[in-house]
Scaffold this active site. Structure first.
Site, PDB file in Angstrom:
ATOM      1  CE  LYS A  45      -2.439   9.427   4.915  1.00 16.95           C
ATOM      2  NZ  LYS A  45      -1.438   8.391   5.247  1.00 16.95           N
TER       3      LYS A  45
ATOM      4  CE1 TYR B  20      -0.725   8.360   2.464  1.00 11.21           C
ATOM      5  CE2 TYR B  20      -1.643   8.443   0.272  1.00 11.21           C
ATOM      6  CZ  TYR B  20      -1.577   7.854   1.499  1.00 11.21           C
ATOM      7  OH  TYR B  20      -2.365   6.768   1.773  1.00 11.21           O
TER       8      TYR B  20
END
Lengths: 300, 300
Positions: B162, B134
């Site tokens: 991500k 992330y």
């Protein structure tokens, strides 16, 4: 001016060992600071890894700090991401017998000035303990404006503002401190942080030094503080310049925390790898350089 | 490529009410996403306020998400400041029946690339669950290099990355995604975030959209995702441009979180002031503008 919030406030590490608070090491650090004559001890500051510890760990550390400070006033860092968590930490600090609380506006989502003001309002309405406003943009990524200092400093219960480092030029430093001084009530003290600029900041009108190095090496920090506040700025500057190799390492190694942890480990004040993972601390080569400077300056 | 980590992953809020998780509202959001046909639900993302919640609250939210997603795969955000806390959240996600975990390198003290790599290594060694890397510098203040993506993506168990928003220019966006694609193993998907650039990112080669708006308004997010991944980039762009007034509010109001919270409150999906204090959310005047746009675009 509240004289408890003047002079040298020493920020001890909260050393870990096997991912738990190393209580013996922490107590040793606190006792060392009290014995050296620090004016106050601030436990659970950024140097004390407050942001990484669970509520029960923080409550325990607060109690240990007060119990072992031998009458030296103890301030406790109460910052957290959520207001209700902050208020719970305030209650733990009260129960421990703290003389004040230190509050940084921790962020994950960036905060607005109104968010931060209301946080401080909630805390000052929740406790009788004096509050130190903790401005540390390097960790919180929140930058206070002078206007926000002024708004918050007018809240009843705010006792001090911990500002980041001041300009290196003495005249500019004096103007910087005077500009803040002019906006906050007389009883609110201004404390400098950023150890490399402490001598300059104290000589420029700051009332206190919220000190990282003072939490591990209180002797030279007391020398700087006494000289500056007794009107001997040249002596303060001389001692700060003697420590310049340490300030250079702070800059080179991304801040003070990893360096003071390595110093404490080198001096046997903490176990090796005493910082909370994922912070690995300095490499072996970096530690060797830190140890060499500590030994050469006779700081052991 | 792991197909679970493709398409639209919708990030619901974790609405609060009186400083406690509003479980009814959260369950309603999750059921809404599953019914709309989101490819996955990511609970406890930044939009889900994971950083503000206590471990027991996070464990409960993870269980509720899986229980109410009706078979839609659920990913759980496991980030925390301390590695041992992250591992405890991973265990809660496993116990809840999550299909994967999302890990952002939260920071208080700035982290080094080695610190972050070792954090991901610790997590991938601790769990069999696939891990989504992330990268959200707006909240973590940690910036991944492409080299670090590559190092981490080679760890067994890493399933997806991500990434933040891509360049607005389609050619530059394609080059940007291709540069990341070239450094990570084939089975690791790349998901775009930054809702305003999702249509561009998906059309530029991203496999997934980790979507804030999709967690509250899944319909248009599904329209954009299907169009882009079915090779109809113009349709994706058209729907994204229709939503441009929302993207403008995200930019004007300091990010997406306060705006989607206001949307959810306007639509009756969450109680007013559903964000964790000290985040106060939008002012009344700002909320009126948000509601006007939602109504005008027929998003209610």
């Amino acid at each position: 001016m509240n004289s408890v919030f003047t002079g040298l406030s020493a920020f001890p590490l909260t050393p870990l060992k096997d991912d738990a608070v190393d209580e013996a090491a922490f107590v040793g650090l606190v006792e060392r600071l009290a014995a050296a004559g620090a004016d106050s001890v601030t436990a659970l500051g950024s140097t004390g890894s407050y942001a990484y510890l669970a509520p029960e760990e923080r409550a325990r550390v607060a109690r240990l700090a007060v119990e072992h400070a031998g009458g030296t006033p103890v301030f406790i860092g109460v910052g957290a991401l959520r207001t209700s968590q902050v208020l719970a930490h305030v209650e733990s600090a009260e129960a421990a017998g703290a003389a004040g609380v230190l509050l940084a506006p921790m962020t994950y989502q960036p905060l607005t000035e109104d968010d931060v003001f209301e946080l401080f309002r909630a805390v000052t309405e929740h406790t009788e303990l004096p509050v130190i406003v903790y401005d540390n943009p390097g960790t919180t990524r929140f930058t206070f404006s002078t206007e926000l200092y002024a708004r918050i400093a007018r809240l009843p219960g705010v006792a001090s503002i911990k500002i980041p480092g001041v300009p290196a030029d003495p005249t500019k430093a004096r103007e910087h401190v005077a500009a803040i001084r002019a906006t906050v009530p007389e009883h609110v003290t201004i404390g400098v942080s950023g150890d490399a600029s402490a001598a300059t900041g104290l000589s420029a009108g700051c009332d206190a030094w919220y000190s990282v190095i003072g939490g591990t090496l209180p002797g030279p920090a007391i020398t700087i503080t006494r000289a500056a506040l007794d009107g001997r700025p040249d002596d303060a500057t001389a001692e700060s310049e003697r420590l310049a190799p340490l300030w250079d390492l702070f800059a080179e190694f991304g801040g003070s925390l990893r360096v003071v942890a390595a110093i404490a480990e080198h001096l046997g004040l903490a176990s090796t790898r005493c910082l909370p993972l994922p912070i690995q601390g300095l490499t072996d080569a970096q530690r060797t350089r830190v140890a060499g400077i500590v030994d050469r300056l006779g700081l052991g």
